[in-house]
Design a protein around this motif. Sequence first.
Motif, PDB file in Angstrom:
ATOM      1  N   ALA A  19     -55.865   5.006 -26.487  1.00  0.00           N
ATOM      2  CA  ALA A  19     -56.640   6.169 -26.939  1.00  0.00           C
ATOM      3  C   ALA A  19     -55.721   7.346 -27.247  1.00  0.00           C
ATOM      4  CB  ALA A  19     -57.678   6.557 -25.888  1.00  0.00           C
ATOM      5  N   ASP A  20     -54.709   7.568 -26.412  1.00  0.00           N
ATOM      6  CA  ASP A  20     -53.762   8.652 -26.664  1.00  0.00           C
ATOM      7  C   ASP A  20     -52.963   8.411 -27.945  1.00  0.00           C
ATOM      8  OD1 ASP A  20     -54.445  10.251 -24.507  1.00  0.00           O
ATOM      9  OD2 ASP A  20     -52.881   9.443 -23.196  1.00  0.00           O
ATOM     10  N   GLU A  21     -52.642   7.178 -28.201  1.00  0.00           N
ATOM     11  CA  GLU A  21     -51.833   6.834 -29.378  1.00  0.00           C
ATOM     12  C   GLU A  21     -52.650   6.802 -30.669  1.00  0.00           C
ATOM     13  OE1 GLU A  21     -50.178   3.038 -28.316  1.00  0.00           O
ATOM     14  OE2 GLU A  21     -49.171   3.878 -26.551  1.00  0.00           O
ATOM     15  N   GLU A  22     -53.863   6.265 -30.598  1.00  0.00           N
ATOM     16  CA  GLU A  22     -54.633   6.002 -31.811  1.00  0.00           C
ATOM     17  C   GLU A  22     -55.929   6.798 -31.921  1.00  0.00           C
ATOM     18  OE1 GLU A  22     -55.103   1.779 -32.341  1.00  0.00           O
ATOM     19  OE2 GLU A  22     -53.079   1.404 -31.596  1.00  0.00           O
ATOM     20  N   GLY A  23     -56.373   7.408 -30.837  1.00  0.00           N
ATOM     21  CA  GLY A  23     -57.617   8.155 -30.820  1.00  0.00           C
ATOM     22  C   GLY A  23     -58.696   7.423 -30.048  1.00  0.00           C
ATOM     23  N   PHE A  24     -59.450   8.173 -29.258  1.00  0.00           N
ATOM     24  CA  PHE A  24     -60.499   7.572 -28.433  1.00  0.00           C
ATOM     25  C   PHE A  24     -61.565   6.909 -29.288  1.00  0.00           C
ATOM     26  CE2 PHE A  24     -64.393   7.936 -25.746  1.00  0.00           C
ATOM     27  CZ  PHE A  24     -63.975   7.109 -24.708  1.00  0.00           C
ATOM     28  N   ASP A  25     -61.865   7.494 -30.431  1.00  0.00           N
ATOM     29  CA  ASP A  25     -62.889   6.924 -31.308  1.00  0.00           C
ATOM     30  C   ASP A  25     -62.448   5.612 -31.948  1.00  0.00           C
ATOM     31  OD1 ASP A  25     -60.988   8.375 -32.766  1.00  0.00           O
ATOM     32  OD2 ASP A  25     -62.390   8.798 -34.385  1.00  0.00           O
ATOM     33  N   ARG A  26     -61.155   5.312 -31.920  1.00  0.00           N
ATOM     34  CA  ARG A  26     -60.648   4.068 -32.507  1.00  0.00           C
ATOM     35  C   ARG A  26     -60.381   3.003 -31.444  1.00  0.00           C
ATOM     36  NH1 ARG A  26     -56.172   4.823 -36.738  1.00  0.00           N
ATOM     37  NH2 ARG A  26     -56.959   2.762 -37.233  1.00  0.00           N
ATOM     38  N   LEU A  27     -60.703   3.311 -30.205  1.00  0.00           N
ATOM     39  CA  LEU A  27     -60.489   2.371 -29.107  1.00  0.00           C
ATOM     40  C   LEU A  27     -61.372   1.142 -29.303  1.00  0.00           C
ATOM     41  CD1 LEU A  27     -59.124   1.833 -26.374  1.00  0.00           C
ATOM     42  CD2 LEU A  27     -61.027   3.062 -25.306  1.00  0.00           C
ATOM     43  N   SER A  28     -60.772  -0.027 -29.204  1.00  0.00           N
ATOM     44  CA  SER A  28     -61.531  -1.269 -29.383  1.00  0.00           C
ATOM     45  C   SER A  28     -61.099  -2.313 -28.357  1.00  0.00           C
ATOM     46  CB  SER A  28     -61.313  -1.825 -30.795  1.00  0.00           C
ATOM     47  OG  SER A  28     -59.978  -2.299 -30.939  1.00  0.00           O
ATOM     48  N   LEU A  29     -61.968  -3.272 -28.150  1.00  0.00           N
ATOM     49  CA  LEU A  29     -61.640  -4.386 -27.264  1.00  0.00           C
ATOM     50  C   LEU A  29     -60.473  -5.183 -27.832  1.00  0.00           C
ATOM     51  CD1 LEU A  29     -65.197  -5.639 -26.263  1.00  0.00           C
ATOM     52  CD2 LEU A  29     -63.586  -4.385 -24.837  1.00  0.00           C
ATOM     53  N   ALA A  30     -60.451  -5.344 -29.147  1.00  0.00           N
ATOM     54  CA  ALA A  30     -59.387  -6.120 -29.781  1.00  0.00           C
ATOM     55  C   ALA A  30     -58.023  -5.485 -29.522  1.00  0.00           C
ATOM     56  CB  ALA A  30     -59.645  -6.243 -31.281  1.00  0.00           C
ATOM     57  N   ALA A  31     -57.947  -4.157 -29.614  1.00  0.00           N
ATOM     58  CA  ALA A  31     -56.672  -3.469 -29.380  1.00  0.00           C
ATOM     59  C   ALA A  31     -56.211  -3.651 -27.942  1.00  0.00           C
ATOM     60  CB  ALA A  31     -56.809  -1.991 -29.717  1.00  0.00           C
ATOM     61  N   VAL A  32     -57.145  -3.559 -27.000  1.00  0.00           N
ATOM     62  CA  VAL A  32     -56.793  -3.723 -25.588  1.00  0.00           C
ATOM     63  C   VAL A  32     -56.404  -5.169 -25.309  1.00  0.00           C
ATOM     64  CG1 VAL A  32     -57.645  -3.570 -23.209  1.00  0.00           C
ATOM     65  CG2 VAL A  32     -58.221  -1.784 -24.867  1.00  0.00           C
ATOM     66  N   ALA A  33     -57.167  -6.109 -25.828  1.00  0.00           N
ATOM     67  CA  ALA A  33     -56.865  -7.523 -25.616  1.00  0.00           C
ATOM     68  C   ALA A  33     -55.469  -7.858 -26.135  1.00  0.00           C
ATOM     69  CB  ALA A  33     -57.912  -8.396 -26.306  1.00  0.00           C
ATOM     70  N   LYS A  34     -55.145  -7.356 -27.314  1.00  0.00           N
ATOM     71  CA  LYS A  34     -53.815  -7.602 -27.885  1.00  0.00           C
ATOM     72  C   LYS A  34     -52.734  -7.022 -26.984  1.00  0.00           C
ATOM     73  CE  LYS A  34     -51.081  -6.876 -32.045  1.00  0.00           C
ATOM     74  NZ  LYS A  34     -51.023  -6.238 -33.362  1.00  0.00           N
ATOM     75  N   ARG A  35     -52.949  -5.804 -26.498  1.00  0.00           N
ATOM     76  CA  ARG A  35     -51.957  -5.120 -25.678  1.00  0.00           C
ATOM     77  C   ARG A  35     -51.719  -5.847 -24.362  1.00  0.00           C
ATOM     78  NH1 ARG A  35     -50.232   0.466 -25.716  1.00  0.00           N
ATOM     79  NH2 ARG A  35     -50.967   0.638 -27.833  1.00  0.00           N
ATOM     80  N   VAL A  36     -52.777  -6.412 -23.763  1.00  0.00           N
ATOM     81  CA  VAL A  36     -52.609  -7.077 -22.463  1.00  0.00           C
ATOM     82  C   VAL A  36     -52.381  -8.577 -22.596  1.00  0.00           C
ATOM     83  CG1 VAL A  36     -53.867  -5.294 -21.191  1.00  0.00           C
ATOM     84  CG2 VAL A  36     -55.094  -7.329 -22.017  1.00  0.00           C
TER      85      VAL A  36
END
Length: 195
Positions: A19-36
């Motif tokens: 969220a800090d890097e890309e914006g809270f409104d752009r937060l997605s499950l896909a982004a988190v899944a990829k990161r972890v």
Amino acid sequence: MPRAGLTPAVLAEEAARIADEEGFDRLSLAAVAKRVGVAVPSLYKHVRGVEGLRREVAVRCAREFGERLGRAAMGRSHDDALRAVATAYREYARTHPGRYAALQRAPSPQDEEASAAFYVGVEAMVSVMRGFGLPDSDAIDAIRALRSALHGFVELEARGGFGLPQSTEHSYRILVEALIRALRDWPRSAPEAGG
């Protein structure tokens, strides 16, 4: 198979970074899944979809933000406490824009955990208001006025809303000093009529 050590807290921290890097409104499950390093369906064992993830981020960040405000005020009173809290407020918004954005929607009153997390910051502000001699009955109005002013400034600053060459640092200090004066002369609540 889910990655070992994956918990709602771990996901919320990683989501807050995103969220800090890309914006809270752009937060997605896909982004988190990829990161972890897991597939999106694996996240559903830990969070209830993207709204559940955003809630976890908001709860985590509300505690973090409230604790920062509390630490800023600790050992200070009156004007100095408000100056320190205003500085901490702005610094948090600047360094954690996605986390700060997560704090802008009040939780449901039925969500006791989230309400308690968001109240950490309110408690810090109530203690600052007491330093100005404001009774609890007036503190919420004063906190709302203070938050509106600080949020307005940091939001305009973040969006490039101050285009003139004068220092925003100076303008923020002037804003805080004006708020201090307003709090010193805060209108006290009148008793309810007909009560």
